[in-house]
Scaffold this motif. Sequence first.
Motif, PDB file in Angstrom:
ATOM      1  N   PRO A   1       0.700  -1.094  -0.098  1.00  0.00           N
ATOM      2  CA  PRO A   1      -0.053  -0.045   0.052  1.00  0.00           C
ATOM      3  C   PRO A   1       0.834   1.108  -0.029  1.00  0.00           C
ATOM      4  CG  PRO A   1      -0.144  -1.281   1.889  1.00  0.00           C
ATOM      5  CD  PRO A   1       0.554  -1.954   1.354  1.00  0.00           C
ATOM      6  N   GLU A   2       0.219   2.436  -0.476  1.00  0.00           N
ATOM      7  CA  GLU A   2       0.926   3.820  -0.362  1.00  0.00           C
ATOM      8  C   GLU A   2       0.622   4.130   0.808  1.00  0.00           C
ATOM      9  OE1 GLU A   2       0.491   6.636  -3.387  1.00  0.00           O
ATOM     10  OE2 GLU A   2       0.140   4.954  -4.892  1.00  0.00           O
ATOM     11  N   TRP A   3       1.640   5.026   1.455  1.00  0.00           N
ATOM     12  CA  TRP A   3       1.444   5.621   2.733  1.00  0.00           C
ATOM     13  C   TRP A   3       1.836   7.067   2.501  1.00  0.00           C
ATOM     14  CZ3 TRP A   3       5.926   2.351   2.045  1.00  0.00           C
ATOM     15  CH2 TRP A   3       7.061   3.021   2.109  1.00  0.00           C
ATOM     16  N   ARG A   4       1.340   7.765   3.555  1.00  0.00           N
ATOM     17  CA  ARG A   4       1.742   9.325   3.716  1.00  0.00           C
ATOM     18  C   ARG A   4       2.832   9.481   4.356  1.00  0.00           C
ATOM     19  NH1 ARG A   4      -3.152  12.679   5.951  1.00  0.00           N
ATOM     20  NH2 ARG A   4      -2.555  11.530   7.646  1.00  0.00           N
ATOM     21  N   ASP A   5       3.650  10.295   3.604  1.00  0.00           N
ATOM     22  CA  ASP A   5       5.048  10.704   4.072  1.00  0.00           C
ATOM     23  C   ASP A   5       4.939  11.208   5.695  1.00  0.00           C
ATOM     24  OD1 ASP A   5       6.559   9.669   2.048  1.00  0.00           O
ATOM     25  OD2 ASP A   5       7.010  11.311   1.060  1.00  0.00           O
ATOM     26  N   ILE A   6       3.903  12.294   5.852  1.00  0.00           N
ATOM     27  CA  ILE A   6       3.721  12.807   6.975  1.00  0.00           C
ATOM     28  C   ILE A   6       3.535  11.853   8.099  1.00  0.00           C
ATOM     29  CG2 ILE A   6       1.135  12.940   6.615  1.00  0.00           C
ATOM     30  CD1 ILE A   6       1.184  15.892   7.499  1.00  0.00           C
ATOM     31  N   ASP A   7       3.137  10.708   8.041  1.00  0.00           N
ATOM     32  CA  ASP A   7       2.876   9.838   9.020  1.00  0.00           C
ATOM     33  C   ASP A   7       4.057   8.842   9.306  1.00  0.00           C
ATOM     34  OD1 ASP A   7       0.129  10.415   8.845  1.00  0.00           O
ATOM     35  OD2 ASP A   7      -0.450   9.027   7.659  1.00  0.00           O
ATOM     36  N   TRP A   8       4.980   8.853   8.416  1.00  0.00           N
ATOM     37  CA  TRP A   8       6.261   7.826   8.839  1.00  0.00           C
ATOM     38  C   TRP A   8       7.509   8.780   8.607  1.00  0.00           C
ATOM     39  CZ3 TRP A   8       5.185   3.061  10.026  1.00  0.00           C
ATOM     40  CH2 TRP A   8       3.909   2.407   9.773  1.00  0.00           C
ATOM     41  N   GLU A   9       8.506   8.197   9.682  1.00  0.00           N
ATOM     42  CA  GLU A   9       9.984   8.740   9.223  1.00  0.00           C
ATOM     43  C   GLU A   9      10.852   7.505   9.229  1.00  0.00           C
ATOM     44  OE1 GLU A   9      10.725  10.880  12.807  1.00  0.00           O
ATOM     45  OE2 GLU A   9      10.505   9.038  14.158  1.00  0.00           O
ATOM     46  N   GLU A  10      11.867   7.477   8.396  1.00  0.00           N
ATOM     47  CA  GLU A  10      12.881   6.639   8.210  1.00  0.00           C
ATOM     48  C   GLU A  10      13.739   6.649   9.331  1.00  0.00           C
ATOM     49  OE1 GLU A  10      14.345   6.521   3.954  1.00  0.00           O
ATOM     50  OE2 GLU A  10      16.416   6.279   5.186  1.00  0.00           O
ATOM     51  N   ASP A  11      13.914   5.333   9.834  1.00  0.00           N
ATOM     52  CA  ASP A  11      14.556   5.197  11.018  1.00  0.00           C
ATOM     53  C   ASP A  11      16.116   4.561  10.639  1.00  0.00           C
ATOM     54  OD1 ASP A  11      15.333   5.223  13.796  1.00  0.00           O
ATOM     55  OD2 ASP A  11      14.748   2.996  13.669  1.00  0.00           O
ATOM     56  N   THR A  12      15.993   3.664   9.706  1.00  0.00           N
ATOM     57  CA  THR A  12      17.381   3.199   9.420  1.00  0.00           C
ATOM     58  C   THR A  12      17.418   2.702   7.851  1.00  0.00           C
ATOM     59  OG1 THR A  12      16.996   0.905   9.747  1.00  0.00           O
ATOM     60  CG2 THR A  12      18.210   2.136  11.478  1.00  0.00           C
ATOM     61  N   ARG A  13      18.402   2.779   7.126  1.00  0.00           N
ATOM     62  CA  ARG A  13      18.684   2.353   5.730  1.00  0.00           C
ATOM     63  C   ARG A  13      19.999   1.613   5.539  1.00  0.00           C
ATOM     64  NH1 ARG A  13      16.464   3.524   0.648  1.00  0.00           N
ATOM     65  NH2 ARG A  13      14.568   4.808   1.922  1.00  0.00           N
ATOM     66  N   ASP A  14      20.074   0.481   4.922  1.00  0.00           N
ATOM     67  CA  ASP A  14      21.041  -0.294   4.792  1.00  0.00           C
ATOM     68  C   ASP A  14      21.286  -0.720   3.460  1.00  0.00           C
ATOM     69  OD1 ASP A  14      23.448  -1.956   5.562  1.00  0.00           O
ATOM     70  OD2 ASP A  14      22.232  -3.443   6.740  1.00  0.00           O
ATOM     71  N   ALA A  15      22.313  -0.151   2.615  1.00  0.00           N
ATOM     72  CA  ALA A  15      22.321  -0.530   1.342  1.00  0.00           C
ATOM     73  C   ALA A  15      23.251  -1.522   1.000  1.00  0.00           C
ATOM     74  CB  ALA A  15      22.464   0.906   0.400  1.00  0.00           C
ATOM     75  N   HIS A  16      22.914  -2.419   0.048  1.00  0.00           N
ATOM     76  CA  HIS A  16      23.733  -3.580  -0.417  1.00  0.00           C
ATOM     77  C   HIS A  16      23.623  -3.671  -1.945  1.00  0.00           C
ATOM     78  CE1 HIS A  16      24.018  -5.423   3.553  1.00  0.00           C
ATOM     79  NE2 HIS A  16      22.564  -4.846   3.623  1.00  0.00           N
ATOM     80  N   PRO A  17      24.834  -3.757  -2.549  1.00  0.00           N
ATOM     81  CA  PRO A  17      24.711  -3.971  -4.017  1.00  0.00           C
ATOM     82  C   PRO A  17      24.430  -5.244  -4.502  1.00  0.00           C
ATOM     83  CG  PRO A  17      27.175  -3.967  -3.222  1.00  0.00           C
ATOM     84  CD  PRO A  17      26.126  -3.661  -1.784  1.00  0.00           C
TER      85      PRO A  17
END
Length: 179
Positions: A131-147
């Motif tokens: 589902p889509e969500w509204r950015d206003i309701d959520w905050e990014e906490d962690t992001r861990d990128a992998h190639p």
Amino acid sequence: MIVTSIAAVAPNRAIGKNNKLPWHLPADLRFFRKLTTGHHVIMGRKTWQALPNGPLPNRVNVIISRSAIEVPEGVLVFKNLELALEWVFRQGETEAFIIGGAQIYQATMNIVDKMVLTEVDIEVEGDAFFPEWRDIDWEEDTRDAHPADEKNPHAYQFVTYLRKKKRRDAGRAWRPFDY
Ligand SMILES: NC(=O)c1ccc[n+]([C@@H]2O[C@H](COP(=O)([O-])OP(=O)(O)OC[C@H]3O[C@@H](n4cnc5c(N)ncnc54)[C@H](OP(=O)(O)O)[C@@H]3O)[C@@H](O)[C@H]2O)c1
């Protein structure tokens, strides 16, 4: 008890095609297993029927279905999400995982406290979507990128989002859908 949605999602939000995952990413399966082991995992009937090896081991498998379906011993079926979450809460669970599919993610979008998404760098045509969500309701906490690598053909990022306005009963009591 907090409630967490966990999903692997393409940039167009696709999560499935023909009742299957549209990619094979062993690193994501390992990540999923690590996070959910020891917990209750709540899923829709179609996702349950798409599990390749039956119930997910070392987790309590909870299925949501309006029909009477036959399941192996130890697997639970509830007619609706409210009853399921109430029961899971009463078992003393601290973090319940919503593991799909599209219908169940959608139905729980307003009550989940956390989303753990594997954002997969792939172009796919799906027939099931997160589902889509509204950015206003959520905050990014962690992001861990992998190639991409030998075993994982697509780049991917493990991302955790937290609901900005905490459910007032998160972690304390469970009042289903009283958000
Ligand atoms: N990428 C990922 O992380 C991920 C994770 C999981 C699944 N998926 C994909 O998602 C797709 C399946 O999603 P889907 O939306 O088609 O099916 P689903 O959500 O897995 O299951 C739908 C079924 O759940 C039951 N249900 C749904 N909402 C209900 C409610 N409010 N109350 C009672 N029962 C309810 C109904 O079962 P009955 O018809 O029996 O009543 C319904 O037919 C597949 O392609 C799968 O591979 C992807």
